[in-house]
Design an enzyme around this catalytic site. Structure first.
Site, mmCIF file in Angstrom:
data_model
loop_
_atom_site.group_PDB
_atom_site.id
_atom_site.type_symbol
_atom_site.label_atom_id
_atom_site.label_comp_id
_atom_site.label_asym_id
_atom_site.label_seq_id
_atom_site.Cartn_x
_atom_site.Cartn_y
_atom_site.Cartn_z
ATOM 1 N N LYS A 116 -18.328 64.752 22.566
ATOM 2 C CA LYS A 116 -17.262 64.079 21.961
ATOM 3 C C LYS A 116 -17.006 64.618 21.123
ATOM 4 C CE LYS A 116 -18.042 59.874 23.248
ATOM 5 N NZ LYS A 116 -18.279 60.521 24.572
ATOM 6 N N GLU A 200 -20.361 59.735 12.146
ATOM 7 C CA GLU A 200 -19.134 60.211 11.301
ATOM 8 C C GLU A 200 -18.915 58.570 10.294
ATOM 9 O OE1 GLU A 200 -17.210 59.253 15.263
ATOM 10 O OE2 GLU A 200 -17.228 57.189 14.552
ATOM 11 N N HIS A 235 -21.630 45.908 21.021
ATOM 12 C CA HIS A 235 -20.546 46.982 21.192
ATOM 13 C C HIS A 235 -20.228 46.807 22.930
ATOM 14 C CE1 HIS A 235 -21.796 49.053 17.377
ATOM 15 N NE2 HIS A 235 -22.962 48.635 17.887
ATOM 16 N N ARG A 292 -11.175 57.436 33.002
ATOM 17 C CA ARG A 292 -12.087 57.228 33.962
ATOM 18 C C ARG A 292 -10.486 55.456 33.744
ATOM 19 N NH1 ARG A 292 -15.585 54.930 30.734
ATOM 20 N NH2 ARG A 292 -14.844 52.411 30.406
#
Lengths: 496, 165, 496, 165
Positions: A116, A200, A235, A292
């Site tokens: 990431k 973040e 999530h 993917r």
């Protein structure tokens, strides 16, 4: 040219890939673990290979065994589906080494995007908007605390190697940071084998909007518009749709162009998804690339008429994209509901057991990508996704009403599913209005435990069934039926 | 074990033995060894000569219906005496039986009348179906309680022809 | 506004209409005859009314009874489906008199179009090309002979009131005329209660190309492009597709404009189909208007994304068409196969009996409009159509391959279907090339009796099944399973 | 006839009688008369208060699974002694029985050991499932041939717990 594909997956996605291959006259090889010998993907493939015990790391995650099996059956390509090894750069690399065509991006692109922090730096360099946050891996609590202060609370702590919300924590203030870091690192370690975390800016009430992209190996990249996947439980996306009500043509074009920039800057090829968060001021931020085929790819297929699995195979074959950006249109509206073996009455924990009966919804513009049938056992070893129900309509409301009737017809008996919950979500006034933010479920269904409104009718039906069963038991077996065609041997063939 | 099936106007003999997980099957000249990849109530998957064939099937009233790759087959199951012993014993015990039609056919001849005392294996009637004649004998000792049809009548699937007490 | 619709039909089309109504929140009332009490349309409707004995004239064709039933349940509209009373002008008139909204054209337009000779004259006046032939009803053999000579042999003798090929005869020369006339009149009388016949020029090897139209009650008419339905067995369509390979954009536009002229000149409203013959020189001739929803409407729905049943209801409601001609596009290619309970080994005669098992093909872009399920009896009283299998593909070959795999998966056990025949047709080299003329089946499959290529595997499977059944019979019932949860009464509720 | 069903932690008594084609059913205070429009192996259609409800259902191992309009219900069927007489007689005749688990549960207590001679109705074990305790008694006279679990063990659906000869 790919002639034989091994599908390194199970369930509905393996079934989906097998169907696309069959229509392209490509042979398919299924792999299966010991508990999956009666599974649907094993039934549908041209060949099926037992790969190991039920535990994923000994079967569907066993790279050595899968590579060996592909060689044994002379498969020239592997389709990884989603989940399991689909985003495992090591697996892609091993395929490359062995000369097996991995239907997906290169291991290099996958490795870059899988990290990431690295991918974030690449995106910043390519002028892609990212969520304000850390530019480097954290090494200590002090580093994190400094960053958090610079970004401004609330912040989001995320696993560097992760996805699917594992290791993720919202940190509201400085005194919560240490605890969140420790828990996040533990979760990241156990989920991904890597405890790196980063921070973040926490975006409040955003929408999750992602763009489907296709990139061939000749440098051509197109996007197939957006999917909105804001309806998430813990999530995990459960309802996806295309188009997103939040986008107008101008914003759609801008985000689409950004998605293409993301793909080009990372050297990505094959089908992929660029995920963004969209805030209430219509600012969008790059989240990550899903390297993917996505679970929710059918909604894009429904509105664009493009078969993404076939495109994946053509790209892996080295073919040039025949689709051009200017020819693509979003037509109508598609919605997908994921059907999970989960018990809404029991905190949505997996509901295991034998499926006794299935009534699949059918009808115009209803698509059901299913991996189950009556008689199959839902085991504890794998993700409890059973099927995906996808509908298309001339507009969002038309699609939504179709989804409602389809869910009402989708009887799965023997285990529990979250179909009642899905039905209530798509009937919720705020869903109807399109007010779908990622906090939709915690906000509108904080303590949902199910509904018992038809319970009395259920008792009546049970009583009728009990009564009839008992009557048959008492009187049914008194007479012996002898059917002469079965029991008597004296046949003569007539002249005709 | 030996089974016989009839398709259109041909009789087929198939012999089958089970060795561990595999069946050894002979349909005439040649013999193959096969273990179904899946064996479900209405489905089996067979690997023959390196090629997998998906077979859907159902059984009802002495017929086996088979669907393979878009093609359909209807096999009449000709069951031998030895295989029916169990159910006949059972019938004996209960002392009551009903002769019914497992498929549409025509009654050519009836040899008994209501009230007749009958013995096991006594010939009761001849039925024509699928272009074959079938002599039906009594499965148990008893009395003819009811005859629901006369010679020349057409009978439909499931209709009881003769009831025996 | 229509709030409750009685569906005066059965089988797959009744199911189709019920689904559309349900998505529009319109209540549905099914009617059924005594043999249909367990039928699928009875299951799916909100209410179901027994209408009479099995014979159609006492149930599904019983106008008085159906009108009375609609009044009894307060239905404000009737959808006639196709077949039965769908093109019966008297039924439409009775609905109009009773104040029931008949979802279809007015009885007046239907009567005009129902008479082949009258409608022909209307079309000639509207400058619509028609097949050279008679302008008036024949009264004698002499009239027919004179006409035939004027037109030139071969000629086609047709029933004035008919459709579906009943009463139709090709007459090659003058000496065949008398016999053909007598036989045609007899057939016409028994099929339609009217023995009028007429003659027209026989077009050799034409294609059957028809245009779907929608006309609202405000004078707006659009067409939704063509369907090609040349693959016919005994004048009965069995495979339909859209687009037709024989049309280019210019011809498509010209035929579409002609179709709209046909509709406007006859005062037709609601959904309808304008049928043309297209000869090998690309001349097209008006055949007739099908004043109803067609069996093959789903191929148009697939390529245009328009729900024709919903459009029918909106038009019946008096709404203006929202669709504009310039917004409509044909996207990709759709093919439909009609699945009939017919025995290919026995001259395609109806195959009756109980359906024991059904495996419906499912997958992306596969639609199955079905009226059956395992356990239902196929009776002798009605049309033996069981279902319609419709697929969409990005192009014709993509759709064709999908259809092939779908047919291979469509197991229906217990009765015979013509699925093996359909599969061979769509795999025929001339079908693949698009050389589909109305004589396709007599030319390429003159004596088709089926194929036995998998018979040996069928015997093997039967033997395995026989072996296992016998084994279970011998050993299966030795032990008695006692499940404590079922048989013991002493329960105590725990505190949780 | 009287049936009892358990949902979550509530017991429901339902009484039902059949009068011609209709059932008269009482679920407590009120009583309704109903004749299903369709009654198929896994489906019934019920008209209640002028509204039709489509009900899908399946029965397995003492549970009834019901699906109505998107909602699902799981009912535990509490069967009374009187209704099980037939099958117990049958067990007596055969002289062999197997106690198996119809759903996942936990064995709280076992009162016998292998080799024990036991009599009909003798208490064998206590199992906890669905938050209820269940005392299991011997369905037949015999000898405990095998015990496959110990106290505290979890058992899964279909697993044989005790075999009796």
């Amino acid at each position: 040219m790919i002639k034989k594909v091994l599908i390194a997956n199970r369930g509905e996605i393996a079934v989906r890939v097998i169907k696309a291959c069959r229509e392209m006259d490509i042979e398919t090889v299924a792999i299966y673990s010991e508990v999956d010998s009666n599974a649907l993907h094993v039934r549908l493939a041209d060949k099926a290979m037992l790969i190991g015990p039920p535990a994923p790391r000994e079967s569907y995650l066993n790279i050595d065994k899968i590579i060996d099996t592909a060689k044994e059956v002379n498969a020239d390509a592997i389709h990884p589906g989603y989940g399991f090894l689909a985003e495992n750069a090591e697996f892609a690399r091993r395929c490359e080494e062995t000369g097996i065509n991995f239907i997906g991006p290169t291991s290099e692109a996958m490795a870059l995007l899988g990290d990431k922090i690295e991918s974030r730096q690449t995106m910043i360099a390519a002028d892609v908007p990212v969520i304000p946050g850390m530019e480097a891996k954290a090494v200590s609590l002090a580093d994190l605390a400094k960053e958090a202060k610079a970004i401004g609370y609330p912040v989001l702590l995320k696993a560097s190697a992760g996805g699917g919300g594992k290791g993720m924590r919202i940190v509201e203030s400085a005194d919560e940071l240490e605890g969140a870091m420790e828990a996040g690192m533990r979760e990241a370690k156990s989920a991904f084998g890597d405890d790196s975390v980063y921070l973040e800016k926490y975006i409040e009430k955003p929408r999750h909007v992602e763009f489907q992209v296709l990139a061939d190996t000749h440098g051509n990249v197109i996007h197939l518009f957006e999917r909105e996947c804001s309806i998430q439980r813990r999530h995990q996306k459960i309802i996806e749709e295309s188009p997103s009500v939040a986008l107008d043509d101008e914003l759609r074009q801008r985000m689409g162009e950004t998605a293409i920039r993301v793909v080009k800057s990372s050297g990505y090829t094959n089908a992929g998804t660029v995920e963004f968060l969209l805030d209430k001021h219509k600012n969008f931020y790059f989240l990550e690339v899903n390297a993917r085929l996505q679970v929710e790819h059918p909604v894009t297929e429904f509105v664009t008429g493009v078969d993404l699995v076939k495109q994946q195979i053509k790209i892996a074959n080295g073919e040039k994209l025949e689709l051009r950006q200017e020819d693509l249109r979003q037509k109508g509206h598609a919605i997908e509901c994921r059907i999970y073996a989960e018990n809404p009455q029991n905190n949505f924990l997996p509901s295991l057991g034998k499926i006794l009966f299935v009534n699949e919804p059918v009808g115009p513009w209803i698509r059901n990508d299913s991996g189950i049938f009556a008689g199959i056992d839902v085991s504890m070893y794998y993700d409890p996704i059973l099927a995906k129900l996808i509908v298309w309509g001339e507009n969002r409301e038309d699609a939504r009403r179709r989804m409602k009737t389809a869910l009402e017809d989708y009887a799965i008996l023997g285990i529990k599913t979250q179909i009642p919950f899905l039905k209530e979500v798509i009937e919720h006034p705020e869903f109807i209005k399109g007010n779908t933010m990622t906090n939709f479920i915690p906000q509108h269904f904080p303590e949902w435990k199910g509904d018992r409104k038809h319970q009395k009718i259920a008792l009546i039906a049970a009583a009728i069934n009990s009564y009839e069963n008992f009557r048959i038991k008492k009187t049914g077996s008194k007479k012996v039926q002898v059917t002469p065609w079965q029991t008597v041997g004296q046949w003569e063939i007539l002249k005709s | 074990m030996e089974f016989e099936y009839k398709t259109a106007d041909t009789l087929h003999s198939v012999s089958i033995e089970k060795k561990e997980d595999a069946y050894v099957i002979s349909t005439g000249d040649d013999s193959i060894t096969i273990s179904p990849r899946q064996l479900l109530p209405n489905f089996m998957s067979l690997d023959i000569d390196g090629k997998t064939t998906k077979v859907y099937f159902a059984r009802s009233d002495g017929k086996i219906y088979v669907f393979i790759n878009g093609y359909q087959y209807e096999l009449l199951d000709i069951v031998r005496e030895s295989q029916t012993t169990v159910s006949k014993d059972h019938a004996h015990m209960e002392g009551e039986a009903e002769i019914s039609a497992p498929m549409p056919g025509k009654i050519l001849k009836i040899f008994v009348k209501e009230g007749d005392e009958i013995k096991v294996k006594q010939k009761l009637l001849i039925v024509e179906a699928m272009k074959m004649e079938n002599s039906i004998t009594a499965p148990i000792d008893g009395t003819v309680k009811r005859i629901n049809f006369k010679e020349g009548d057409l009978v439909d699937t499931g209709q009881p022809i003769i009831e025996i007490e």
